[in-house]
Design a protein around this motif. Structure first.
Motif, PDB file in Angstrom:
ATOM      1  N   TRP A 277      -5.354   9.563   0.552  1.00  0.00           N
ATOM      2  CA  TRP A 277      -6.119   9.998   1.749  1.00  0.00           C
ATOM      3  C   TRP A 277      -5.729  11.440   2.030  1.00  0.00           C
ATOM      4  O   TRP A 277      -4.559  11.730   2.293  1.00  0.00           O
ATOM      5  CB  TRP A 277      -5.751   9.104   2.924  1.00  0.00           C
ATOM      6  CG  TRP A 277      -6.416   9.374   4.241  1.00  0.00           C
ATOM      7  CD1 TRP A 277      -6.885  10.554   4.728  1.00  0.00           C
ATOM      8  CD2 TRP A 277      -6.655   8.401   5.279  1.00  0.00           C
ATOM      9  NE1 TRP A 277      -7.406  10.389   5.982  1.00  0.00           N
ATOM     10  CE2 TRP A 277      -7.275   9.075   6.348  1.00  0.00           C
ATOM     11  CE3 TRP A 277      -6.389   7.026   5.409  1.00  0.00           C
ATOM     12  CZ2 TRP A 277      -7.634   8.426   7.531  1.00  0.00           C
ATOM     13  CZ3 TRP A 277      -6.746   6.388   6.583  1.00  0.00           C
ATOM     14  CH2 TRP A 277      -7.369   7.081   7.626  1.00  0.00           C
TER      15      TRP A 277
ATOM     16  N   SER B 267       0.366   5.799  -1.097  1.00  0.00           N
ATOM     17  CA  SER B 267      -0.529   6.831  -1.621  1.00  0.00           C
ATOM     18  C   SER B 267      -0.292   7.020  -3.108  1.00  0.00           C
ATOM     19  O   SER B 267       0.850   6.953  -3.569  1.00  0.00           O
ATOM     20  CB  SER B 267      -0.278   8.153  -0.905  1.00  0.00           C
ATOM     21  OG  SER B 267      -0.570   8.021   0.464  1.00  0.00           O
TER      22      SER B 267
ATOM     23  N   ARG C 217       0.825  -1.214   0.000  1.00  0.00           N
ATOM     24  CA  ARG C 217       0.000   0.000   0.000  1.00  0.00           C
ATOM     25  C   ARG C 217       0.858   1.263   0.000  1.00  0.00           C
ATOM     26  O   ARG C 217       1.847   1.366   0.724  1.00  0.00           O
ATOM     27  CB  ARG C 217      -0.896   0.020   1.257  1.00  0.00           C
ATOM     28  CG  ARG C 217      -1.883   1.189   1.288  1.00  0.00           C
ATOM     29  CD  ARG C 217      -2.092   1.736   2.678  1.00  0.00           C
ATOM     30  NE  ARG C 217      -0.869   2.246   3.252  1.00  0.00           N
ATOM     31  CZ  ARG C 217      -0.375   3.461   3.021  1.00  0.00           C
ATOM     32  NH1 ARG C 217      -1.009   4.301   2.229  1.00  0.00           N
ATOM     33  NH2 ARG C 217       0.755   3.857   3.574  1.00  0.00           N
TER      34      ARG C 217
HETATM   35  C1  FMN Z   1      -5.522  11.528   8.661  1.00  0.00           C
HETATM   36  C2  FMN Z   1      -4.680  11.683   7.425  1.00  0.00           C
HETATM   37  C3  FMN Z   1      -4.716  12.869   6.729  1.00  0.00           C
HETATM   38  C4  FMN Z   1      -3.940  13.056   5.584  1.00  0.00           C
HETATM   39  N1  FMN Z   1      -4.009  14.248   4.906  1.00  0.00           N
HETATM   40  C5  FMN Z   1      -3.252  14.442   3.807  1.00  0.00           C
HETATM   41  C6  FMN Z   1      -3.328  15.663   3.077  1.00  0.00           C
HETATM   42  O1  FMN Z   1      -4.108  16.547   3.411  1.00  0.00           O
HETATM   43  N2  FMN Z   1      -2.537  15.817   2.002  1.00  0.00           N
HETATM   44  C7  FMN Z   1      -1.678  14.830   1.598  1.00  0.00           C
HETATM   45  O2  FMN Z   1      -0.968  15.045   0.612  1.00  0.00           O
HETATM   46  N3  FMN Z   1      -1.615  13.644   2.254  1.00  0.00           N
HETATM   47  C8  FMN Z   1      -2.372  13.421   3.334  1.00  0.00           C
HETATM   48  N4  FMN Z   1      -2.348  12.216   3.977  1.00  0.00           N
HETATM   49  C9  FMN Z   1      -1.587  11.115   3.379  1.00  0.00           C
HETATM   50  C10 FMN Z   1      -0.266  10.925   4.057  1.00  0.00           C
HETATM   51  O3  FMN Z   1       0.428  12.098   3.975  1.00  0.00           O
HETATM   52  C11 FMN Z   1       0.465   9.761   3.378  1.00  0.00           C
HETATM   53  O4  FMN Z   1      -0.106   8.571   3.803  1.00  0.00           O
HETATM   54  C12 FMN Z   1       1.938   9.893   3.739  1.00  0.00           C
HETATM   55  O5  FMN Z   1       2.474  10.904   2.920  1.00  0.00           O
HETATM   56  C13 FMN Z   1       2.700   8.628   3.557  1.00  0.00           C
HETATM   57  O6  FMN Z   1       2.656   8.188   2.227  1.00  0.00           O
HETATM   58  P1  FMN Z   1       2.176   6.718   1.865  1.00  0.00           P
HETATM   59  O7  FMN Z   1       0.687   6.666   2.113  1.00  0.00           O
HETATM   60  O8  FMN Z   1       2.540   6.542   0.426  1.00  0.00           O
HETATM   61  O9  FMN Z   1       2.877   5.774   2.781  1.00  0.00           O
HETATM   62  C14 FMN Z   1      -3.122  12.001   5.125  1.00  0.00           C
HETATM   63  C15 FMN Z   1      -3.104  10.789   5.831  1.00  0.00           C
HETATM   64  C16 FMN Z   1      -3.873  10.631   6.962  1.00  0.00           C
HETATM   65  C17 FMN Z   1      -3.856   9.316   7.701  1.00  0.00           C
END
Ligand code: FMN
Length: 168
Positions: A134, A12, A10
């Motif tokens: 997310w 983003s 997983r």
């Molecule tokens: C509660 C929550 C809010 C988040 N809000 C944002 C956001 O507003 N903008 C964004 O770019 N990523 C956001 N993220 C995503 C995280 O930043 C992302 O999961 C992190 O950068 C790690 O990357 P990965 O998911 O690829 O491991 C959010 C994640 C969570 C759990």
């Protein structure tokens, strides 16, 4: 996809394109989300699919929220926020409508349960081959955005999930 493979792979999806999930997949994803652990079985989550006519007021409210949060943004930067929402293949907002006076389950546990639902949905979408991002940001904490989604000011927006096809 096997569960541990889905968890381990997983990540983003910063860039998404069409297609988003099919109607049948979207139903499966929301069913999966609703299997999250939920103290007291209160089902505090709300899954709000933002498409069609709901997209424009949501995008406008989100852009306004961003402008309020960062007043130095140019009009072009604010419009970019609006466009990102209008162009997203599919958005599912996950709200938490917590019972404030529950004797057994404090509000924080209801918010956590909603976060678990969001993660279920994320992983399930990933397992079906979709890209997911997310987000929260200014939009998640803005009363006008909540109103545009049918939420009250004291409800919570736990996730704004963008779903689609990952652009590599
Ligand atoms: C509660 C929550 C809010 C988040 N809000 C944002 C956001 O507003 N903008 C964004 O770019 N990523 C956001 N993220 C995503 C995280 O930043 C992302 O999961 C992190 O950068 C790690 O990357 P990965 O998911 O690829 O491991 C959010 C994640 C969570 C759990």
């Amino acid at each position: 996809m096997e569960l541990f493979d889905a968890i381990d792979s997983r990540s983003s999806a910063a860039r998404l394109t069409a297609p988003g999930p099919t109607g049948e997949h979207l139903e499966r994803l929301i069913r999966a989300a609703g299997h999250a652990p939920d103290h007291g079985r209160l089902k505090p989550w709300r899954f709000i699919i933002v498409n069609g006519g709901a997209r424009e007021p949501f995008a406008r409210a989100a852009a306004n929220a961003k402008r309020l949060r960062v007043p130095t943004l140019t009009d072009e930067q604010v419009q970019l926020e609006r466009r990102k929402i209008m162009q997203s293949p599919c958005i599912v907002v996950i709200g938490c409508v917590a019972k404030k006076d529950d004797a057994k389950v404090p509000e924080i546990e209801q918010v956590v349960a909603t976060g678990a639902a969001a993660q279920n949905l994320f992983l399930a979408a990933h397992a079906l081959g979709y890209g997911v991002m997310w987000k929260t940001g200014a939009a998640a904490y803005d009363d006008q955005v909540k109103a545009a989604l049918g939420l009250a000011a004291d409800d919570h927006i736990v996730a704004i999930l963008h779903l689609g096809t990952r652009v590599i």
